[in-house]
Enzyme design. Structure first.
Site, PDB file in Angstrom:
ATOM      1  N   SER A  61      20.926  41.105  32.738  1.00  0.00           N
ATOM      2  CA  SER A  61      21.178  42.249  33.621  1.00  0.00           C
ATOM      3  C   SER A  61      21.425  41.827  35.064  1.00  0.00           C
ATOM      4  O   SER A  61      20.970  40.776  35.520  1.00  0.00           O
ATOM      5  CB  SER A  61      19.990  43.209  33.588  1.00  0.00           C
ATOM      6  OG  SER A  61      19.693  43.579  32.267  1.00  0.00           O
TER       7      SER A  61
HETATM    8  N1  SAH Z   1      16.197  42.438  29.729  1.00  0.00           N
HETATM    9  C1  SAH Z   1      17.224  41.472  29.405  1.00  0.00           C
HETATM   10  C2  SAH Z   1      18.621  42.049  29.317  1.00  0.00           C
HETATM   11  C3  SAH Z   1      18.721  43.116  28.282  1.00  0.00           C
HETATM   12  S1  SAH Z   1      20.158  43.079  27.276  1.00  0.00           S
HETATM   13  C4  SAH Z   1      17.194  40.318  30.394  1.00  0.00           C
HETATM   14  O1  SAH Z   1      16.421  40.367  31.360  1.00  0.00           O
HETATM   15  O2  SAH Z   1      17.919  39.337  30.176  1.00  0.00           O
HETATM   16  C5  SAH Z   1      19.562  44.208  26.044  1.00  0.00           C
HETATM   17  C6  SAH Z   1      18.855  43.535  24.904  1.00  0.00           C
HETATM   18  O3  SAH Z   1      18.302  44.572  24.095  1.00  0.00           O
HETATM   19  C7  SAH Z   1      19.794  42.749  24.008  1.00  0.00           C
HETATM   20  O4  SAH Z   1      19.362  41.426  23.899  1.00  0.00           O
HETATM   21  C8  SAH Z   1      19.688  43.471  22.658  1.00  0.00           C
HETATM   22  O5  SAH Z   1      19.778  42.610  21.543  1.00  0.00           O
HETATM   23  C9  SAH Z   1      18.327  44.117  22.754  1.00  0.00           C
HETATM   24  N2  SAH Z   1      18.093  45.271  21.876  1.00  0.00           N
HETATM   25  C10 SAH Z   1      18.934  46.285  21.555  1.00  0.00           C
HETATM   26  N3  SAH Z   1      18.329  47.147  20.712  1.00  0.00           N
HETATM   27  C11 SAH Z   1      17.071  46.662  20.483  1.00  0.00           C
HETATM   28  C12 SAH Z   1      15.964  47.094  19.690  1.00  0.00           C
HETATM   29  N4  SAH Z   1      16.007  48.208  18.948  1.00  0.00           N
HETATM   30  N5  SAH Z   1      14.843  46.348  19.715  1.00  0.00           N
HETATM   31  C13 SAH Z   1      14.765  45.208  20.443  1.00  0.00           C
HETATM   32  N6  SAH Z   1      15.780  44.757  21.198  1.00  0.00           N
HETATM   33  C14 SAH Z   1      16.915  45.463  21.226  1.00  0.00           C
END
Ligand code: SAH
Length: 211
Positions: free
Chosen positions: A61
């Site tokens: 992000s």
């Molecule tokens: N917080 C992260 C960026 C988020 S990207 C950072 O600091 O780098 C969003 C992430 O959410 C992705 O890796 C995706 O695979 C995950 N995601 C999406 N749906 C999800 C779910 N139901 N449970 C766990 N992770 C999920």
């Protein structure tokens, strides 16, 4: 070319210009380097205020969004925090500086493994990375003082709201599409839920099940 100190000063100034005023949040952002969370191809852009691609088609992000979400979450030193969407582990690392304990759930096993290694390398020992579908939350550790989603849900997941303590705060992007999403802050009071809209954002979608 900037020196590392100049780069860091510009980064913190950029966060302040974006409305991040909580000194604890600014300190946490200053203490957590971005390089370990960046893929080699994007190393030179680690401190730019932009989202960067990572493995499995996901993203690291934008730092100003991480800082603003962290500020909205209003984390205290005794708090137990749940994050859904570990990605690189950067958001979890920032939270680790402010909370007592951080649990973070990722549906891609390889991302969870990498994030866990990065957090260990940085000796951030109060973070636990879990591979799983975060939309179910983490009943074994519930309730949480704070819950943050870094993937966009169509609606705030009821399972997660149920795992939030009274007085607790949840911050998440909500939206029906990948282009129009709003960051919202939900406070659980003794009489119900209070909603506050913060700003428009763009996150990858919250998807069901393991990847
Ligand atoms: N917080 C992260 C960026 C988020 S990207 C950072 O600091 O780098 C969003 C992430 O959410 C992705 O890796 C995706 O695979 C995950 N995601 C999406 N749906 C999800 C779910 N139901 N449970 C766990 N992770 C999920």
């Amino acid at each position: 070319m900037n020196t590392p100190v100049e780069t860091l000063m510009q980064y913190i100034l950029m966060l302040k210009n974006n409305g991040v005023s909580d000194t604890r949040v600014l300190q946490a952002m200053e203490l957590i380097p971005r390089e370990p969370f960046t893929t080699p191809a994007f190393l030179s852009r680690a401190y730019e205020d932009t989202a960067l691609p990572i493995a499995s088609g996901q993203t690291l992000s934008q730092p100003s969004v991480v800082a603003k979400m962290t500020q909205a979450l209003d984390v205290g030193p005794r708090h137990k925090v749940l994050e859904i969407g570990t990605g690189t582990g950067f958001q979890a690392a920032v939270l680790s500086q402010l909370a007592r304990r951080v649990y973070t759930i990722e549906r891609f096993a390889d991302l969870a493994r990498n994030a866990n290694q990065t957090l260990l390398d940085l000796e951030l020992v109060n973070v636990t990375v879990i591979t799983g579908d975060g939309s179910h939350g983490l009943p074994t550790q519930s309730p949480f003082d704070r819950i943050i989603l870094t993937a966009a849900a169509e609606d705030p997941p009821a399972n997660l709201l149920a795992q939030l303590k009274e007085g607790g705060i949840m911050v998440l992007p909500v939206g029906q599409s990948s282009t129009v999403q709003t960051l919202i802050k939900i406070t659980k009071t003794d009489t119900g839920l209070e909603y506050e809209e913060l700003e428009d954002v763009r996150f990858v979608p919250l998807l069901a099940g393991l990847a």
